[in-house]
Write an enzyme that holds these catalytic residues in place. Structure first.
Site: not given
Ligand code: C5P
Length: 248
Positions: A40, A72, A74, A77, A136, A227
């Site tokens: 990603k 990714d 996102k 618009d 989130t 991570r």
């Protein structure tokens, strides 16, 4: 282009390469090729390095094993602009592409239509098109402050249903939302879940986490993990351990 699979446990892992550094992303993707289901690349990487940086990493990753790309970005618009953004990234042949569901169903439909048309024109498989529901990082108070009185959980379900109605393939969701969205949207709706921590791993800034095994058992299709893999001394071994946990 590398296509998503779900046949082996490691196929479920999409590793988040959250870095602005092309060399680091290339090294990680080479080390992890064949150990994860995809890579990603998000806003941090894309804004630092653009499409050429994405090409460099995707190519390095796929030298030893086909490695699907989750782009990714996102998009959020007006429909015409989102359609243009989708058209602009389609030559990168992403396996997963995402937009914000709060951009509305016309915007989502425009993204889907453009992805479908461009895939046919380029002779590639259409990317899985996924929506972000409620970030989130936002709680009920944050939503109220922007005039959104509905509790976050209800808003997530509302936007997941809107996403499905617009014809998109699924949503990004937190582990806490998997069961409710699965119940609302059925077995074929794709759920991509970040905030995953193997048992005993450092939480970092993630607060509500699930283990890989729990998230898959709840109904997640793919796990976004950063991570715990990229920060490990041996990223390939960390990915293999997570795959073993998924398989257990
Ligand atoms: O390092 P870590 O495993 O926490 O990385 C998780 C990845 O998933 C990051 O790329 C992060 O931006 C993304 N993400 C998240 N929570 C969300 C949505 C996306 O952590 N709700």
């Amino acid at each position: 282009m590398a296509i998503l699979s779900k046949t082996k446990p490691h196929d479920r892992i999409l590793v988040a390469l959250d870095t602005p550094d092309v060399d680091r992303a290339v090294a990680l993707s080479q080390a992890l090729a064949g150990q994860v289901g995809g890579i990603k690349l998000g806003l941090e990487f894309f804004n630092a390095n653009g499409p050429q940086g994405v090409r460099d990493v995707a190519q390095a990753a796929s030298e030893s094993a086909p490695t699907p790309l989750f782009l990714d970005l996102k998009f959020h618009d007006i429909p015409n602009t989102v359609a243009g953004a989708v058209r602009s990234v389609m030559p990168l042949a992403p396996a997963i592409l995402n937009v914000h569901a709060s951009g509305g169903s016309t915007m989502m439909a425009a993204a889907l239509d453009t992805a479908t048309t461009e895939a046919a024109r380029l002779g590639i498989v259409r990317p899985m098109l996924i929506a972000v529901t409620v970030l989130t990082s936002l709680d009920d108070g944050d939503l109220a402050a922007v005039g959104q009185a509905t509790p976050a959980r209800d808003q997530v379900l509302r936007l997941a249903a809107l996403t499905q109605k617009a014809g998109l393939d699924g949503v990004v969701c937190s582990s806490q939302e998997i069961a409710a969205i699965r119940a609302e949207c059925g077995p074929d709706f794709k759920l991509i879940v970040p905030g995953i921590r193997p048992a005993g791993a450092a939480l970092g800034d993630q607060k509500r986490v699930m283990t890989p095994k729990q998230a898959i058992a709840q109904g997640a299709d793919y796990l976004v993990i950063g991570r715990p893999i990229t920060g490990a001394d041996d990223p390939a071994a960390a990915a293999a351990a997570i795959a073993a946990e998924v398989d257990a």
